[in-house]
Design an enzyme around this catalytic site. Structure first.
Site, short mmCIF file in Angstrom:
data_model
loop_
_atom_site.label_atom_id
_atom_site.label_comp_id
_atom_site.label_asym_id
_atom_site.label_seq_id
_atom_site.Cartn_x
_atom_site.Cartn_y
_atom_site.Cartn_z
N ASP A 69 -8.17 0.02 6.68
CA ASP A 69 -8.01 -1.08 7.63
C ASP A 69 -6.65 -0.97 8.31
O ASP A 69 -6.37 -1.72 9.24
CB ASP A 69 -8.08 -2.43 6.91
CG ASP A 69 -9.52 -2.86 6.63
OD1 ASP A 69 -10.35 -2.73 7.54
OD2 ASP A 69 -9.80 -3.33 5.52
N LYS A 80 0.82 -1.21 0.00
CA LYS A 80 0.00 0.00 0.00
C LYS A 80 0.85 1.26 0.00
O LYS A 80 0.38 2.33 -0.41
CB LYS A 80 -0.91 0.01 1.23
CG LYS A 80 -1.96 -1.09 1.25
CD LYS A 80 -3.19 -0.71 0.47
CE LYS A 80 -4.30 -1.72 0.68
NZ LYS A 80 -5.57 -1.33 0.05
#
Length: 403
Positions: free
Chosen positions: A123, A75
């Site tokens: 998350d 990410k």
């Protein structure tokens, strides 16, 4: 569960917008941006010949994103890249000229950045990337986290100076709340999922992920025959599948999307033939993949270039974490977080299912490419599952891998 892609768009060319986003030229630009990052180092491509022999395939290679840009997850490539692009574009509008990445720290660009606030729901891993990107450019960040995100992951985001906002409910609830608050306060949402009318920024996030594919292709001895990539909303799977399709056309590897059985929004979307929102159930240990609604642009890509969709269970994810930490003799140990090894879990599940194995055409000559999407982003949880701290597991490579 295993499902071959039967969508009407299967094997159709990518939408021109997606082809531009995920193509070779775009990936090269991402790598140019990365060259301006102080802590940029290519992540390792790890060969696991012992595991390949055990599984009965020709080769297994894992791109280990647990080392990416100090964030421990793939990410890191997406959110921060999108933030940088957005700041440069806004500076270009205000200064009425094209602003290059080389000017990122120029006083006039920094002044623009200080006036901007970026926001997202997460998350854990995407929020860290957005927060890191905001700190890098001098912008403000507001990160929305749902009730299931651990305090350790929240602290890891907050260390970049982001404002943290807790939201009751699930990831999808935090996505909606982030969008609502950002609209009220004129913040810029930098989401890794897309919805009607909101596509360009998630496309930039996906574009950032293409760098890991380019790095891997330069190191792989041969083009893989099969790829298994895990999926939350679908961004990483779509980025890898889309780039490989654009680069290699009909010669591209057979591509399988792997979902957690408890959060199988891509699998159920493939089964329905259109995007669906699935019901919330028991939480999954694969926390970074606990998403109940797919990204629309990710599905638009995957409906065309994914060959199969499958699910894995909780015990599959846990077993793979332990397998990578305690590898076959001669293989290096890999620290994979709860979601990191899910692609490998899919491969192992497919190898144990004669019908799936035959449908995918896997045999002793097959060359498998996987991505460890995260390291131990929650070290306490990792140690609880594996039985050793990530530091101990990583140190095993200095002494030789265990059996």
């Amino acid at each position: 569960m295993f499902l071959k892609n039967s969508h009407v768009d299967y094997r159709a060319p990518l939408d021109p917008r997606d082809a531009e986003t995920l193509g070779v030229a775009a990936a090269a630009e991402v790598e140019r941006y990365l060259s301006f990052r102080d802590n940029h180092v290519e992540t390792p491509l790890v060969a696991l010949p012992g595991l390949a022999e055990k599984l009965g395939v020709g080769a297994v290679h894992i791109k280990d994103e647990g080392h990416r840009l100090g964030l421990g997850s793939f990410k890191a490539l997406g959110g921060a890249y999108a933030v940088i692009r957005l700041v440069l574009e806004e500076a270009g509008r205000r200064l009425d000229r094209v602003i290059d990445i080389s000017e990122l720290h120029a006083p006039e660009v920094q002044a623009v950045a200080r006036s901007m606030t970026v926001a997202c729901a997460t998350d854990g891993n995407h929020g860290r990337s957005v927060a890191q990107g905001a700190e890098l450019v001098g912008a403000r960040a507001a990160i929305f986290v749902h009730s299931g995100v651990s305090d350790e992951r929240v602290a890891a985001i907050a260390r970049f100076g982001a404002e943290m906002v807790r939201v009751e409910g699930t990831y999808d609830d935090s996505v909606r709340e982030a969008a609502r608050v950002a609209a009220e306060r004129d913040w810029t949402i930098v989401s890794d999922t897309s919805w009607p009318g909101y596509e360009r920024i998630p496309g930039l996030v996906m574009q950032g992920y293409t760098a890991l594919v380019r790095e891997a292709l330069r190191k792989l001895p041969e083009l893989p025959t099969h790829v298994f990539i895990q999926s939350g909303v679908g961004g990483i799977a779509a980025a890898v599948a889309g780039h490989l399709a654009l680069e290699f056309g009909e010669a591209r590897p057979v591509f399988t999307v792997v979902d957690p059985a408890r959060a199988a929004c891509l699998f159920e979307t493939a089964r329905a033939g259109h995007p669906v929102t699935i019901a919330h159930g028991a939480p999954t240990v694969m926390a970074m993949l606990e998403c109940y609604e797919p990204s629309l642009i990710a599905w638009r890509v995957l409906s065309r270039v994914a060959d199969a969709f499958m699910t894995v269970d909780e015990e599959d994810a846990v077993a793979v974490m332990r397998q990578l930490a305690n590898p076959v003799a001669g293989d290096p140990a890999i620290v994979a977080g709860e979601s990191g090894g899910v692609g490998l879990a899919g491969l192992m599940r497919a190898m144990a299912d004669p019908a799936a194995k035959a449908a995918l055409g896997i045999d002793a000559r097959s060359r498998i490419f996987l991505v460890n999407t995260e390291g131990a982003t929650d070290p306490g949880k990792y140690a609880e599952i594996v039985g050793f701290s990530p530091v101990v597991v990583a140190a095993r490579n200095n002494r030789g891998a265990g059996a």
